[in-house]
Design a protein around this motif. Structure first.
Motif, PDB file in Angstrom:
ATOM      1  N   MET A   1      39.979  53.109  36.122  1.00 55.23           N
ATOM      2  CA  MET A   1      39.656  52.572  34.814  1.00 55.23           C
ATOM      3  C   MET A   1      40.205  53.473  33.704  1.00 55.23           C
ATOM      4  O   MET A   1      40.644  52.971  32.664  1.00 55.23           O
ATOM      5  N   ILE A   2      40.134  54.765  33.918  1.00 60.54           N
ATOM      6  CA  ILE A   2      40.673  55.691  32.915  1.00 60.54           C
ATOM      7  C   ILE A   2      42.173  55.493  32.768  1.00 60.54           C
ATOM      8  O   ILE A   2      42.705  55.402  31.650  1.00 60.54           O
ATOM      9  N   ARG A   3      42.872  55.409  33.892  1.00 63.08           N
ATOM     10  CA  ARG A   3      44.324  55.201  33.844  1.00 63.08           C
ATOM     11  C   ARG A   3      44.655  53.875  33.174  1.00 63.08           C
ATOM     12  O   ARG A   3      45.611  53.772  32.404  1.00 63.08           O
ATOM     13  N   LEU A   4      43.895  52.833  33.512  1.00 63.81           N
ATOM     14  CA  LEU A   4      44.140  51.518  32.941  1.00 63.81           C
ATOM     15  C   LEU A   4      43.939  51.535  31.426  1.00 63.81           C
ATOM     16  O   LEU A   4      44.721  50.953  30.674  1.00 63.81           O
ATOM     17  N   ALA A   5      42.865  52.207  30.975  1.00 64.61           N
ATOM     18  CA  ALA A   5      42.604  52.294  29.538  1.00 64.61           C
ATOM     19  C   ALA A   5      43.711  53.064  28.827  1.00 64.61           C
ATOM     20  O   ALA A   5      44.160  52.682  27.736  1.00 64.61           O
ATOM     21  N   PHE A   6      44.153  54.155  29.443  1.00 63.14           N
ATOM     22  CA  PHE A   6      45.271  54.922  28.878  1.00 63.14           C
ATOM     23  C   PHE A   6      46.518  54.043  28.782  1.00 63.14           C
ATOM     24  O   PHE A   6      47.182  53.983  27.742  1.00 63.14           O
ATOM     25  N   ALA A   7      46.821  53.355  29.876  1.00 64.83           N
ATOM     26  CA  ALA A   7      48.056  52.568  29.931  1.00 64.83           C
ATOM     27  C   ALA A   7      48.039  51.423  28.922  1.00 64.83           C
ATOM     28  O   ALA A   7      49.070  51.094  28.318  1.00 64.83           O
ATOM     29  N   GLY A   8      46.870  50.803  28.742  1.00 65.60           N
ATOM     30  CA  GLY A   8      46.789  49.663  27.850  1.00 65.60           C
ATOM     31  C   GLY A   8      46.404  50.005  26.430  1.00 65.60           C
ATOM     32  O   GLY A   8      46.316  49.113  25.576  1.00 65.60           O
TER      33      GLY A   8
END
Length: 227
Positions: A1-8
C-alpha cells in the motif's frame, strides 16, 4: 500500500490503534508523540499495529502523504452472537463471574459510527496530512462510574480474588471467554493492567464545526451499545 500510494501520488489513510502505546502507567499519551520511543509491547496485536504505524511514519519522512488514525475500543450494536474482541470477552467473563476486578482503569470507548464519521471528516482536510488522530472518548469514565451505569451493577472485588475466581472457573468449565481471559492475564499485576490516558485535543479541534461529536458515555449509551 505504501508503494502504491507513492507511485500514484495518493494520500494513504492508515487506521492504527491506541494499542501502539504500552500499559503500565497512568501518563497521558499525546497525538503527536513519537511511537519510536516505545520500547516493548505485549501481544501480537499491539506489536503488529506498532510495526505497521512505524512503517507509515518512516514513509512520511521520505515524502509520503499520509494520515494516521488511532481508535480506542470500538463498540457497535449487535444482536447476539459470540464475543468478537477482547473487550467483549472480558465483559462476558465479568458477567459469568458476577464480579469486576478492581483495577486502575478508565473506560474509554467510542461507537464505530463516530469513528467512521470522524475519519471521513478528517480525511478531507488538507491540514490532516502528516498527523495522527486519537479517536478516543474525550470524557472517559472511571471504572466505578461505568459499573454504576450497567443494567445490573456488579460488585468490584480485589484483583487477586477476581483472578483466582477466573482461573478456578476456567479450569472447571469450558467457557471460551474465561479460558481466553485467564490465559492472557497470567503473570499480570495491577500495574500491567493500567492503560495510559489519551489526549485527543487535535481531533476535537479538527472536528469542530463538522457537527461530529462523540456520544456521551451515559446509561443510554450503555443500554444501546453494550446490551
Amino acid at each position: 500500500m505504501i508503494r502504491l500510494a507513492f507511485a500514484g501520488g495518493a494520500v494513504l489513510h492508515h487506521v492504527s490503534s491506541v494499542a501502539v502505546f504500552p500499559y503500565g502507567g497512568g501518563r497521558m499519551r499525546r497525538e503527536d508523540e513519537d511511537i519510536a520511543c516505545v520500547k516493548a509491547l505485549p501481544g501480537g496485536y499491539a506489536q503488529s499495529k506498532w510495526v505497521a504505524e512505524r512503517m507509515i511514519w518512516q514513509a512520511i519522512s521520505r515524502g509520503l502523504r499520509a494520515v494516521i488514525y488511532r481508535p480506542a475500543q470500538l463498540v457497535a450494536r449487535r444482536k447476539g452472537g459470540p464475543p468478537h474482541d477482547l473487550f467483549e470477552h472480558v465483559m462476558r467473563s465479568c458477567k459469568t463471574l458476577r464480579a469486576i476486578p478492581d483495577i486502575n482503569t478508565r473506560i474509554d470507548m467510542v461507537t464505530s459510527d463516530y469513528a467512521a464519521s470522524a475519519i471521513r471528516a478528517l480525511s478531507v482536510q488538507a491540514s490532516s496530512l502528516g498527523k495522527a488522530f486519537h479517536l478516543v472518548h474525550p470524557e472517559p469514565l472511571s471504572l466505578l462510574d461505568f459499573v454504576r451505569l450497567l443494567p445490573v451493577p456488579l460488585p468490584i472485588v480485589p484483583l487477586g480474588a477476581w483472578l483466582a475466581l477466573l482461573n478456578q472457573q476456567a479450569e472447571d468449565g469450558d467457557d471460551p471467554s474465561l479460558h481466553l481471559v485467564s490465559m492472557l492475564a497470567q503473570g499480570l499485576g495491577r500495574a500491567a493492567l493500567t492503560p495510559p490516558g489519551f489526549d485527543c485535543s487535535g481531533t476535537t479541534a479538527s472536528l469542530r464545526g463538522t457537527g461530529i461529536v462523540c456520544p456521551p458515555l451515559d446509561r443510554r449509551f450503555i443500554r444501546r451499545e453494550l446490551n
